[in-house]
Design a protein around this motif. Structure first.
Motif, PDB file in Angstrom:
ATOM      1  N   ASP A 181       0.847  -1.199   0.000  1.00  0.00           N
ATOM      2  CA  ASP A 181       0.000   0.000   0.000  1.00  0.00           C
ATOM      3  C   ASP A 181       0.877   1.241   0.000  1.00  0.00           C
ATOM      4  OD1 ASP A 181       0.909   0.066   2.597  1.00  0.00           O
ATOM      5  OD2 ASP A 181      -1.055   0.024   3.542  1.00  0.00           O
ATOM      6  N   ILE A 182       0.234   2.406   0.046  1.00  0.00           N
ATOM      7  CA  ILE A 182       1.017   3.645   0.036  1.00  0.00           C
ATOM      8  C   ILE A 182       0.585   4.531   1.204  1.00  0.00           C
ATOM      9  CG2 ILE A 182       1.692   3.772  -2.376  1.00  0.00           C
ATOM     10  CD1 ILE A 182      -0.734   5.061  -3.152  1.00  0.00           C
ATOM     11  N   ILE A 183       1.426   5.471   1.512  1.00  0.00           N
ATOM     12  CA  ILE A 183       1.012   6.485   2.478  1.00  0.00           C
ATOM     13  C   ILE A 183       0.063   7.384   1.696  1.00  0.00           C
ATOM     14  CG2 ILE A 183       1.762   8.407   3.924  1.00  0.00           C
ATOM     15  CD1 ILE A 183       4.466   7.058   4.215  1.00  0.00           C
ATOM     16  N   CYS A 184      -1.111   7.629   2.258  1.00  0.00           N
ATOM     17  CA  CYS A 184      -2.148   8.295   1.456  1.00  0.00           C
ATOM     18  C   CYS A 184      -2.651   9.563   2.142  1.00  0.00           C
ATOM     19  CB  CYS A 184      -3.290   7.303   1.223  1.00  0.00           C
ATOM     20  SG  CYS A 184      -4.721   8.035   0.471  1.00  0.00           S
ATOM     21  N   HIS A 185      -2.552  10.658   1.417  1.00  0.00           N
ATOM     22  CA  HIS A 185      -3.076  11.931   1.913  1.00  0.00           C
ATOM     23  C   HIS A 185      -4.603  11.900   1.933  1.00  0.00           C
ATOM     24  CE1 HIS A 185      -3.295  16.297   2.292  1.00  0.00           C
ATOM     25  NE2 HIS A 185      -4.193  16.297   1.330  1.00  0.00           N
ATOM     26  N   GLY A 186      -5.185  11.141   0.991  1.00  0.00           N
ATOM     27  CA  GLY A 186      -6.630  11.083   0.766  1.00  0.00           C
ATOM     28  C   GLY A 186      -6.837  11.010  -0.731  1.00  0.00           C
ATOM     29  N   PHE A 263      -7.672   3.302   8.121  1.00  0.00           N
ATOM     30  CA  PHE A 263      -6.554   2.476   7.658  1.00  0.00           C
ATOM     31  C   PHE A 263      -5.191   3.137   7.819  1.00  0.00           C
ATOM     32  CE2 PHE A 263     -10.435   1.864   5.192  1.00  0.00           C
ATOM     33  CZ  PHE A 263     -10.774   0.609   5.665  1.00  0.00           C
ATOM     34  N   LYS A 264      -5.212   4.338   8.358  1.00  0.00           N
ATOM     35  CA  LYS A 264      -3.948   5.037   8.602  1.00  0.00           C
ATOM     36  C   LYS A 264      -3.411   4.558   9.927  1.00  0.00           C
ATOM     37  CE  LYS A 264      -5.006   9.275   6.131  1.00  0.00           C
ATOM     38  NZ  LYS A 264      -3.814   9.711   5.402  1.00  0.00           N
ATOM     39  N   LYS A 265      -2.314   3.844   9.914  1.00  0.00           N
ATOM     40  CA  LYS A 265      -1.706   3.347  11.150  1.00  0.00           C
ATOM     41  C   LYS A 265      -0.277   2.942  10.855  1.00  0.00           C
ATOM     42  CE  LYS A 265      -4.497  -0.676  10.156  1.00  0.00           C
ATOM     43  NZ  LYS A 265      -5.739  -1.300  10.403  1.00  0.00           N
ATOM     44  N   ALA A 330       0.614  11.823   7.205  1.00  0.00           N
ATOM     45  CA  ALA A 330      -0.428  11.103   6.467  1.00  0.00           C
ATOM     46  C   ALA A 330      -0.361   9.596   6.721  1.00  0.00           C
ATOM     47  CB  ALA A 330      -0.301  11.388   4.978  1.00  0.00           C
ATOM     48  N   MET A 331       0.760   9.117   7.228  1.00  0.00           N
ATOM     49  CA  MET A 331       0.887   7.682   7.552  1.00  0.00           C
ATOM     50  C   MET A 331      -0.108   7.299   8.658  1.00  0.00           C
ATOM     51  SD  MET A 331       2.698   4.882   7.012  1.00  0.00           S
ATOM     52  CE  MET A 331       2.801   3.292   7.830  1.00  0.00           C
ATOM     53  N   ILE A 332      -0.317   8.201   9.598  1.00  0.00           N
ATOM     54  CA  ILE A 332      -1.134   7.832  10.772  1.00  0.00           C
ATOM     55  C   ILE A 332      -2.336   8.747  11.027  1.00  0.00           C
ATOM     56  CG2 ILE A 332       0.633   6.533  12.060  1.00  0.00           C
ATOM     57  CD1 ILE A 332       1.217   9.158  13.615  1.00  0.00           C
ATOM     58  N   CYS A 333      -2.352   9.928  10.439  1.00  0.00           N
ATOM     59  CA  CYS A 333      -3.441  10.882  10.763  1.00  0.00           C
ATOM     60  C   CYS A 333      -4.280  11.228   9.542  1.00  0.00           C
ATOM     61  CB  CYS A 333      -2.884  12.204  11.260  1.00  0.00           C
ATOM     62  SG  CYS A 333      -1.905  12.083  12.713  1.00  0.00           S
TER      63      CYS A 333
END
Ligand SMILES: Cc1cc2nc3c(=O)[nH]c(=O)nc-3n(C[C@H](O)[C@H](O)[C@H](O)COP(=O)(O)OP(=O)(O)OC[C@H]3O[C@@H](n4cnc5c(N)ncnc54)[C@H](O)[C@@H]3O)c2cc1C
Length: 385
Positions: A181-186, A263-265, A330-333
């Motif tokens: 997966d990727i780190i996602c801003h949205g 899913f950000k964690k 963005a990884m967690i928040c």
């Protein structure tokens, strides 16, 4: 017609659509342009599989102690054609060389973003590069399952919600499944993307682009451009100055569910997470040359094995995950909705794209411009001492 989850909670992952044994679920666009499931009651047999596998309705925790690397691809061309450090293409090549299949986001001929499968190295460029639009999963989870049942290697890549959707749909683990997966801003809305493409087409004399890149590195990785290439000319503008990118980065074109993302964690159920290693120049100076450095986070033994198979093709250093995350929240928040987001969507049919953005992106508002003027004035005063 019925829904089992409110639109503002649903992440549109398509797990329910893929699992329904009676094909009773259709993915339908809401008024903002995001797809959500609708159940046809005449076909539904009340098996409740859709609810059981919905990743939003369940919580999957990974216990693995994730490790992280600052990393980039040694192949300059591959790296320059990727959004970050070009690590996706290394992983994908490894899977194809094992006789496997790679799933990821690609443009169709009208630049609609969809998940597709690729089984040759020549086709991989289709999946390379970030596309800042929600990708349509379609029935790719079912197809991935078919291949896994035949004992083939499958690399499935996508947003964190799409990877949790896939894992939830599959129920059991497959030894030859790798998820990234990727780190996602949205994710921005496909309706906004469509409106922007039409706006560009009008300006660009109805010409069709030969290629589109959201992350052209011609002026560097950190000051990337959005670039539309045509036969004879290009539109290439800094992400800060382009109207589509402004709507994205000022958080007014994102999906509702992104603002309370499940899913950000730090510890994810994917094998590997990829992101931009923002701030790398402060932590691993040697790995910063403004051509793109990835943050690679490994969450499983499969992820470790895969990284070991590709690392000779990369320059890398182990990194502290918490420090890296402090530069990339963005990884967690979840991000907060942009101030005028609801008005932006309700006005979408009423204005040309440039006017729509200028009306609703905060940076064009009088309040913001005054704030900026005061900030710059104070800065100048301080500089003078
Ligand atoms: C909408 C979006 C938001 C992002 N936000 C951040 C962020 O806030 N912070 C951060 O560090 N990184 C973010 N990224 C990830 C980052 O831009 C890179 O994609 C990632 O670092 C991988 O880079 P790469 O150079 O290894 O590979 P690349 O070749 O650049 O990436 C290809 C990979 O991205 C996937 N991909 C591209 N577009 C989509 C899409 N629309 N939907 C699902 N998967 C897609 C492909 O399937 C493939 O796996 C975001 C990406 C997207 C698409």
């Amino acid at each position: 017609m019925e829904k089992f989850l409110e639109d503002d909670k649903c992440c549109g992952c398509h797990a329910c659509f893929n699992v329904c044994p009676k094909k009773a679920i259709e993915m339908v666009n809401d008024n903002k342009g995001f797809k959500h499931p609708i159940i046809d009651q005449d076909k539904c047999i009340d098996c409740n599989l859709c609810k059981k596998i919905c990743p939003v309705l369940k919580s999957i925790e990974q216990k693995y102690n994730s490790v992280a690397y600052a990393c980039y691809n040694k192949n300059n061309e591959e790296r320059m054609n990727s959004s970050s450090g070009g690590i996706f293409v290394l992983i994908a090549k490894e899977i194809i060389n094992r006789g496997g299949v790679v799933f990821g986001a690609s443009y169709d001929s009208d630049y609609i973003v969809k998940h597709v499968e690729v089984s040759s190295i020549e086709e991989l460029p289709k999946l390379m590069g970030s596309k800042y639009v929600q990708s349509i999963i379609g029935d790719t989870y079912k197809r991935a399952k078919e291949l896994l049942e035949k004992d083939m290697y499958v690399l499935f890549t996508g947003m964190p919600c799409q990877i949790e959707g896939l894992k939830s749909f599959l129920i059991k683990d497959y030894p030859k499944l790798i998820t990234q997966d990727i780190i996602c801003h949205g994710v921005p809305s496909a309706k906004v993307w469509e409106k922007y493409k039409n706006y560009r087409r009008e300006i660009d004399n109805n010409k069709k682009p030969v290629s589109i890149s959201f992350r052209s590195k011609e002026h560097g990785w950190t000051s990337y451009d959005i670039k539309f290439s045509y036969d004879k000319n290009t539109y290439s503008v800094s992400h800060k100055d382009d109207f589509y990118m402004q709507a994205f980065l000022w958080d007014i074109s994102l999906m509702d569910a992104c603002f309370d993302c499940h899913f950000k964690k730090k510890n994810r159920i994917s094998d590997i997470t990829l992101g931009d290693y923002w701030g790398v120049e402060n932590i691993h100076k040697d790995l910063f040359d403004d051509k793109g450095t990835s943050l690679v986070i490994i969450h499983s033994n499969k992820g470790v094995d895969l990284f070991n198979s590709i690392k000779h093709r990369a320059i890398y250093e182990k990194t502290d995950l918490d420090t890296a995350i402090s530069y990339n929240s963005a990884m967690i928040c979840s991000t907060k909705p942009g101030k005028n987001r609801e008005k932006f969507f309700s006005d979408i049919e009423n204005y040309d794209f440039d006017k729509l953005v200028k009306k609703h992106v905060e940076k064009y508002g009088i309040k913001w411009r005054c704030k900026l003027k005061i900030k710059n004035f104070v800065k100048r005063l301080r500089a003078r001492g």
